[in-house]
Design an enzyme around this catalytic site. Structure first.
Site, PDB file in Angstrom:
ATOM      1  N   LYS A  68       0.853  -1.267  -0.036  1.00  0.00           N
ATOM      2  CA  LYS A  68      -0.036  -0.046   0.058  1.00  0.00           C
ATOM      3  C   LYS A  68       0.905   1.229   0.055  1.00  0.00           C
ATOM      4  O   LYS A  68       1.822   1.370   0.864  1.00  0.00           O
ATOM      5  CB  LYS A  68      -0.783   0.007   1.317  1.00  0.00           C
ATOM      6  CG  LYS A  68      -2.282   0.055   1.081  1.00  0.00           C
ATOM      7  CD  LYS A  68      -2.954  -0.327   2.317  1.00  0.00           C
ATOM      8  CE  LYS A  68      -4.239   0.573   2.446  1.00  0.00           C
ATOM      9  NZ  LYS A  68      -5.038   0.425   3.600  1.00  0.00           N
TER      10      LYS A  68
HETATM   11  C1  E4P Z   1      -8.246   1.163   3.605  1.00  0.00           C
HETATM   12  O1  E4P Z   1      -7.657   0.403   3.044  1.00  0.00           O
HETATM   13  C2  E4P Z   1      -8.223   1.692   4.754  1.00  0.00           C
HETATM   14  O2  E4P Z   1      -7.329   0.904   5.708  1.00  0.00           O
HETATM   15  C3  E4P Z   1      -9.397   1.965   5.665  1.00  0.00           C
HETATM   16  O3  E4P Z   1     -10.650   1.675   4.687  1.00  0.00           O
HETATM   17  C4  E4P Z   1      -9.530   3.243   6.444  1.00  0.00           C
HETATM   18  O4  E4P Z   1     -10.942   3.291   6.972  1.00  0.00           O
HETATM   19  P1  E4P Z   1     -11.210   4.312   8.067  1.00  0.00           P
HETATM   20  O5  E4P Z   1     -11.690   5.442   7.546  1.00  0.00           O
HETATM   21  O6  E4P Z   1     -12.285   3.703   8.725  1.00  0.00           O
HETATM   22  O7  E4P Z   1      -9.971   4.529   8.922  1.00  0.00           O
END
Ligand code: E4P
Length: 224
Positions: free
Chosen positions: A84
């Protein structure tokens, strides 16, 4: 549509994997920090639980060199890791290098179709478009999903649109309607997908009627 669980908890991955419908896992630095375990041990445990799924693990470097160095390290931990990388100029440059090397990238923190276009052109495997964080500030997160799905289809990009920052089952239903490729959600939301009050009422009624009629599937011993 593929279903991913968004978590830093290995046990949640194990449970979701046991249902047989889990396609992958997304983590992020905040989720890993909350897990109370080490980064590598958490990610490699998830990779073992879901060997045919994809496990996204995020870099924390902010320059091209740092991102590339960390991405090579993380990608070496298991074949099913997707690295990522954040949506920044350095992240885009690094993604271009990594995709040419055959390392799969999940471009994260994407909030607009223009950012998604850059991610697709750089060769990102997944484009993580966040919806909940936009809704949190009175925006329309799902509107961006609609635009990004349309862009990927129109220009025939190979990137898959990953709906991230999901808060509730309706985000999943909307993702289906819009033709998103992947939805990643907290474990709690994945559990909520199972439930419908009419399913519970219906099952109770079927079992009551069956019991009251004295029926059985297996012949009682000695009944022949
Ligand atoms: C995506 O891969 C992120 O880890 C995640 O969906 C972030 O979500 P949040 O806004 O609940 O922190």
């Amino acid at each position: 549509m593929k279903l991913f669980v968004d978590t830093g908890q290995v046990e949640e991955v194990r449970t979701a994997a046991s249902w047989g419908i889990l396609d992958g896992v997304t983590t992020n630095p905040s989720l890993i920090a909350k897990s109370g375990r080490g980064f590598k041990e958490t990610v490699t445990a998830m990779c073992e639980i879901l060997p045919h799924g994809s496990i996204s693990a995020e870099v924390v470097g902010t320059t091209v060199d740092e991102i590339l160095r960390e991405a090579h390290e993380i990608a070496s931990w298991a074949p099913n890791i997707v690295v990522k990388v954040p949506m920044t100029p350095a992240g885009i440059t690094a993604t271009r290098h990594l995709s040419r090397e055959g390392i799969r990238v999940n471009m994260t923190l994407v909030f607009s179709p223009s950012q998604a276009l850059l991610a697709a052109k750089a060769g990102a495997t997944y484009i993580s478009v966040f919806v909940g964080r936009v809704d949190d500030i009175s925006g329309e997160g799902m509107r961006t999903i609609e635009e990004v799905v349309q862009m990927v289809d129109t220009y025939d990009f190979e990137s898959e649109v990953l709906v991230a920052s999901i808060r509730h089952p309706m985000h999943v239903v909307e993702s289906i309607r819009l033709g998103a490729h992947i939805a990643t959600m907290p474990f709690k939301v994945m559990e909520q997908l199972f439930h419908h009050p009419l399913t519970d009422i219906g099952l109770e009624r079927f079992l009551d009627d069956w019991r009251r009629a004295g029926l059985h599937i297996f012949e009682p011993a000695g009944a022949r």
